[in-house]
Design a protein around this motif. Sequence first.
Motif, PDB file in Angstrom:
ATOM      1  N   THR A  24      49.288  32.158  44.450  1.00  0.00           N
ATOM      2  CA  THR A  24      48.118  31.373  44.082  1.00  0.00           C
ATOM      3  C   THR A  24      46.859  32.219  44.201  1.00  0.00           C
ATOM      4  O   THR A  24      46.447  32.546  45.316  1.00  0.00           O
ATOM      5  N   PRO A  25      46.262  32.613  43.079  1.00  0.00           N
ATOM      6  CA  PRO A  25      44.928  33.201  43.145  1.00  0.00           C
ATOM      7  C   PRO A  25      43.919  32.051  43.178  1.00  0.00           C
ATOM      8  O   PRO A  25      44.034  31.102  42.406  1.00  0.00           O
ATOM      9  N   ALA A  26      42.954  32.116  44.088  1.00  0.00           N
ATOM     10  CA  ALA A  26      42.012  31.001  44.243  1.00  0.00           C
ATOM     11  C   ALA A  26      40.593  31.514  44.399  1.00  0.00           C
ATOM     12  O   ALA A  26      40.333  32.360  45.255  1.00  0.00           O
ATOM     13  N   THR A  27      39.698  30.997  43.577  1.00  0.00           N
ATOM     14  CA  THR A  27      38.294  31.329  43.733  1.00  0.00           C
ATOM     15  C   THR A  27      37.787  30.811  45.072  1.00  0.00           C
ATOM     16  O   THR A  27      37.092  31.491  45.805  1.00  0.00           O
ATOM     17  N   ASP A  28      38.156  29.591  45.374  1.00  0.00           N
ATOM     18  CA  ASP A  28      37.787  28.942  46.629  1.00  0.00           C
ATOM     19  C   ASP A  28      39.091  28.630  47.358  1.00  0.00           C
ATOM     20  O   ASP A  28      40.078  29.323  47.180  1.00  0.00           O
ATOM     21  N   HIS A  29      39.112  27.577  48.116  1.00  0.00           N
ATOM     22  CA  HIS A  29      40.335  27.209  48.827  1.00  0.00           C
ATOM     23  C   HIS A  29      41.194  26.291  47.963  1.00  0.00           C
ATOM     24  O   HIS A  29      40.682  25.554  47.119  1.00  0.00           O
ATOM     25  N   PRO A  30      42.540  26.323  48.145  1.00  0.00           N
ATOM     26  CA  PRO A  30      43.400  25.399  47.410  1.00  0.00           C
ATOM     27  C   PRO A  30      43.079  23.953  47.782  1.00  0.00           C
ATOM     28  O   PRO A  30      42.695  23.671  48.914  1.00  0.00           O
ATOM     29  N   ASP A  31      43.252  23.048  46.819  1.00  0.00           N
ATOM     30  CA  ASP A  31      42.949  21.654  47.103  1.00  0.00           C
ATOM     31  C   ASP A  31      44.127  20.963  47.796  1.00  0.00           C
ATOM     32  O   ASP A  31      45.178  21.554  48.022  1.00  0.00           O
ATOM     33  N   CYS A  32      43.923  19.702  48.127  1.00  0.00           N
ATOM     34  CA  CYS A  32      44.901  18.932  48.887  1.00  0.00           C
ATOM     35  C   CYS A  32      46.235  18.815  48.147  1.00  0.00           C
ATOM     36  O   CYS A  32      47.290  18.931  48.758  1.00  0.00           O
ATOM     37  N   ASN A  33      46.195  18.586  46.826  1.00  0.00           N
ATOM     38  CA  ASN A  33      47.441  18.478  46.066  1.00  0.00           C
ATOM     39  C   ASN A  33      48.266  19.754  46.157  1.00  0.00           C
ATOM     40  O   ASN A  33      49.486  19.719  46.279  1.00  0.00           O
ATOM     41  N   CYS A  61      36.156  35.532  42.203  1.00  0.00           N
ATOM     42  CA  CYS A  61      35.894  34.733  41.001  1.00  0.00           C
ATOM     43  C   CYS A  61      36.600  35.337  39.790  1.00  0.00           C
ATOM     44  O   CYS A  61      36.613  34.745  38.725  1.00  0.00           O
ATOM     45  N   HIS A  62      37.204  36.492  39.961  1.00  0.00           N
ATOM     46  CA  HIS A  62      37.925  37.171  38.876  1.00  0.00           C
ATOM     47  C   HIS A  62      39.424  36.925  39.034  1.00  0.00           C
ATOM     48  O   HIS A  62      40.188  37.818  39.371  1.00  0.00           O
ATOM     49  N   VAL A  63      39.839  35.681  38.769  1.00  0.00           N
ATOM     50  CA  VAL A  63      41.230  35.291  38.962  1.00  0.00           C
ATOM     51  C   VAL A  63      42.163  36.150  38.115  1.00  0.00           C
ATOM     52  O   VAL A  63      43.258  36.498  38.549  1.00  0.00           O
ATOM     53  N   ASP A  64      41.736  36.535  36.915  1.00  0.00           N
ATOM     54  CA  ASP A  64      42.587  37.369  36.068  1.00  0.00           C
ATOM     55  C   ASP A  64      42.855  38.726  36.717  1.00  0.00           C
ATOM     56  O   ASP A  64      43.971  39.245  36.647  1.00  0.00           O
ATOM     57  N   ASP A  65      41.859  39.310  37.368  1.00  0.00           N
ATOM     58  CA  ASP A  65      42.067  40.584  38.062  1.00  0.00           C
ATOM     59  C   ASP A  65      43.018  40.416  39.244  1.00  0.00           C
ATOM     60  O   ASP A  65      43.870  41.275  39.495  1.00  0.00           O
ATOM     61  N   VAL A  66      42.872  39.310  39.966  1.00  0.00           N
ATOM     62  CA  VAL A  66      43.768  39.042  41.095  1.00  0.00           C
ATOM     63  C   VAL A  66      45.202  38.881  40.589  1.00  0.00           C
ATOM     64  O   VAL A  66      46.140  39.424  41.175  1.00  0.00           O
ATOM     65  N   ARG A  67      45.371  38.149  39.487  1.00  0.00           N
ATOM     66  CA  ARG A  67      46.716  37.982  38.918  1.00  0.00           C
ATOM     67  C   ARG A  67      47.315  39.335  38.536  1.00  0.00           C
ATOM     68  O   ARG A  67      48.492  39.592  38.787  1.00  0.00           O
ATOM     69  N   ASN A  68      46.522  40.189  37.922  1.00  0.00           N
ATOM     70  CA  ASN A  68      47.024  41.514  37.548  1.00  0.00           C
ATOM     71  C   ASN A  68      47.467  42.298  38.780  1.00  0.00           C
ATOM     72  O   ASN A  68      48.492  42.975  38.754  1.00  0.00           O
ATOM     73  N   GLY A  69      46.699  42.222  39.853  1.00  0.00           N
ATOM     74  CA  GLY A  69      47.078  42.907  41.088  1.00  0.00           C
ATOM     75  C   GLY A  69      48.357  42.344  41.690  1.00  0.00           C
ATOM     76  O   GLY A  69      49.209  43.098  42.181  1.00  0.00           O
TER      77      GLY A  69
END
Length: 139
Positions: A24-33, A61-69
């Motif tokens: 899970t790449p997350a800009t902020d924290h994961p939500d309750c669900n 805030c660069h979720v695409d970069d995190v996914r690539n990593g």
Amino acid sequence: MSGYYQYIGAAPLAPCPYYVLLATPATDHPDCNHSKSMAATVETLSRAGIQFDFLIVQGSCHVDDVRNGIIRDFLKWERPHSDDPNCRHTYTDLFWLDADMGWDPKGIIDLLMAPGDIVAGVYRHKNDTETYPFVAGQF
């Protein structure tokens, strides 16, 4: 606050052909669900004897970069899965779990058991019916 959180699951008691990374790449924290679904997924995969780890990369805030990593690391990660240092195991499957979504943990097992390779998942339409933008097997 940024963070890199990884849960290394225990190896199953019996051999299992799957070793799953739930990411899970997350800009902020994961939500309750997401948290509720992840807890249920841990229980479901553990009961099924499927080895897994989960990883949350938070704060970019660069979720695409995190996914690539994560993909880069997924393809090269290898870690011991027993007391024998010569025994190594690599991940077999990667699941992206969005930080703002919940899911049915049984769906992960269903996807693992489906014949063939799956390279994408599709969310259902955001309404009260359980409909999807396509029907599996039509392509």
